[in-house]
Scaffold this motif. Structure first.
Motif, mmCIF file in Angstrom:
data_model
loop_
_atom_site.group_PDB
_atom_site.id
_atom_site.type_symbol
_atom_site.label_atom_id
_atom_site.label_comp_id
_atom_site.label_asym_id
_atom_site.label_seq_id
_atom_site.Cartn_x
_atom_site.Cartn_y
_atom_site.Cartn_z
ATOM 1 N N ASN A 265 -5.651 -3.984 2.232
ATOM 2 C CA ASN A 265 -4.710 -6.006 1.921
ATOM 3 C C ASN A 265 -3.879 -6.292 1.609
ATOM 4 O O ASN A 265 -3.538 -7.464 1.435
ATOM 5 N N ALA A 266 -3.245 -5.241 0.795
ATOM 6 C CA ALA A 266 -2.068 -5.909 0.051
ATOM 7 C C ALA A 266 -0.985 -5.789 0.812
ATOM 8 O O ALA A 266 0.255 -6.530 1.214
ATOM 9 N N TRP A 267 -0.840 -3.889 2.540
ATOM 10 C CA TRP A 267 -0.443 -4.457 3.494
ATOM 11 C C TRP A 267 -0.496 -6.126 3.734
ATOM 12 O O TRP A 267 0.664 -6.323 5.100
ATOM 13 N N LEU A 268 -1.592 -6.330 4.489
ATOM 14 C CA LEU A 268 -1.741 -7.868 4.906
ATOM 15 C C LEU A 268 -1.101 -8.299 4.170
ATOM 16 O O LEU A 268 -0.284 -9.835 4.906
ATOM 17 N N LEU A 269 -0.532 -8.433 3.559
ATOM 18 C CA LEU A 269 0.079 -9.715 2.550
ATOM 19 C C LEU A 269 1.035 -8.935 1.580
ATOM 20 O O LEU A 269 2.241 -10.280 2.951
ATOM 21 N N LEU A 270 1.953 -7.867 1.798
ATOM 22 C CA LEU A 270 3.349 -7.816 1.827
ATOM 23 C C LEU A 270 3.600 -7.647 3.351
ATOM 24 O O LEU A 270 5.186 -8.297 3.416
ATOM 25 N N PHE A 271 2.988 -7.004 4.402
ATOM 26 C CA PHE A 271 4.177 -6.714 5.766
ATOM 27 C C PHE A 271 4.675 -8.316 6.244
ATOM 28 O O PHE A 271 5.608 -8.182 6.806
ATOM 29 N N PRO A 272 3.829 -9.120 6.543
ATOM 30 C CA PRO A 272 4.401 -10.311 7.109
ATOM 31 C C PRO A 272 5.108 -10.899 6.092
ATOM 32 O O PRO A 272 6.370 -11.268 6.710
ATOM 33 N N GLY A 273 5.679 -10.972 5.368
ATOM 34 C CA GLY A 273 6.479 -11.557 4.087
ATOM 35 C C GLY A 273 7.977 -11.313 4.407
ATOM 36 O O GLY A 273 9.026 -11.208 4.438
ATOM 37 N N VAL A 274 7.962 -9.503 4.885
ATOM 38 C CA VAL A 274 9.362 -8.394 4.688
ATOM 39 C C VAL A 274 9.016 -9.109 6.433
ATOM 40 O O VAL A 274 10.988 -9.364 6.710
ATOM 41 N N ALA A 275 8.377 -8.830 7.084
ATOM 42 C CA ALA A 275 8.148 -9.410 9.229
ATOM 43 C C ALA A 275 8.764 -11.091 8.835
ATOM 44 O O ALA A 275 10.250 -11.045 9.865
ATOM 45 N N MET A 276 9.041 -11.956 8.032
ATOM 46 C CA MET A 276 9.633 -13.218 8.313
ATOM 47 C C MET A 276 10.207 -13.032 7.979
ATOM 48 O O MET A 276 11.624 -13.711 8.649
#
Length: 129
Positions: free
Chosen positions: A108-119
């Motif tokens: 769930n941390a991945w699901l939160l953090l990856f999108p921030g980096v990707a955006m």
């Protein structure tokens, strides 16, 4: 350089969405469970609509990326935002319950953090074009 980062972001997004989909297939088949507590089961299944929307829009964005890049980028932003929201909601739930099981926190941390980096990568890429 920016295009290489964006291409890597799309590959990671594909893997994330496929992993996300695999989680729901495994959950539906009973291979993955949040336990026997009916409340936790209902809570978990309450994410299905949001998660499937994020997955579907994300995979669709990748499918149209070569033909319609501007549309694909907008779709990616929607998908990444929904993915981050799902991760944040789950982490908040676990935090409120004082449940710190890494088996749930890490994905769930991945699901939160990856999108921030990707955006962020998408915005930098967009600004350099």
């Amino acid at each position: 350089m920016a295009d290489a980062r964006f291409a890597r972001t799309k590959r990671i997004m594909l893997l994330t969405d496929l992993g996300f989909l695999a989680y729901w297939v495994a959950t539906a088949l009973g291979a993955v469970t949040v336990g026997t507590d009916p409340f936790l089961q209902q809570w978990n299944w309450s994410f299905l609509g949001l998660d499937l929307a994020a997955i579907g829009i994300g995979l669709a964005s990748l499918a149209v990326a070569h033909r319609q890049p501007p549309l694909a980028e907008r779709m990616m932003l929607v998908s990444l935002t929904a993915t981050a929201a799902a991760g944040l909601m789950a982490l908040n739930f676990y935090l409120v319950r004082c449940d710190f099981d890494p088996a749930w926190w890490i994905p769930n941390a991945w699901l939160l953090l990856f999108p921030g980096v990707a955006m962020t990568v998408m915005m930098v890429n967009s600004a350099t074009r």
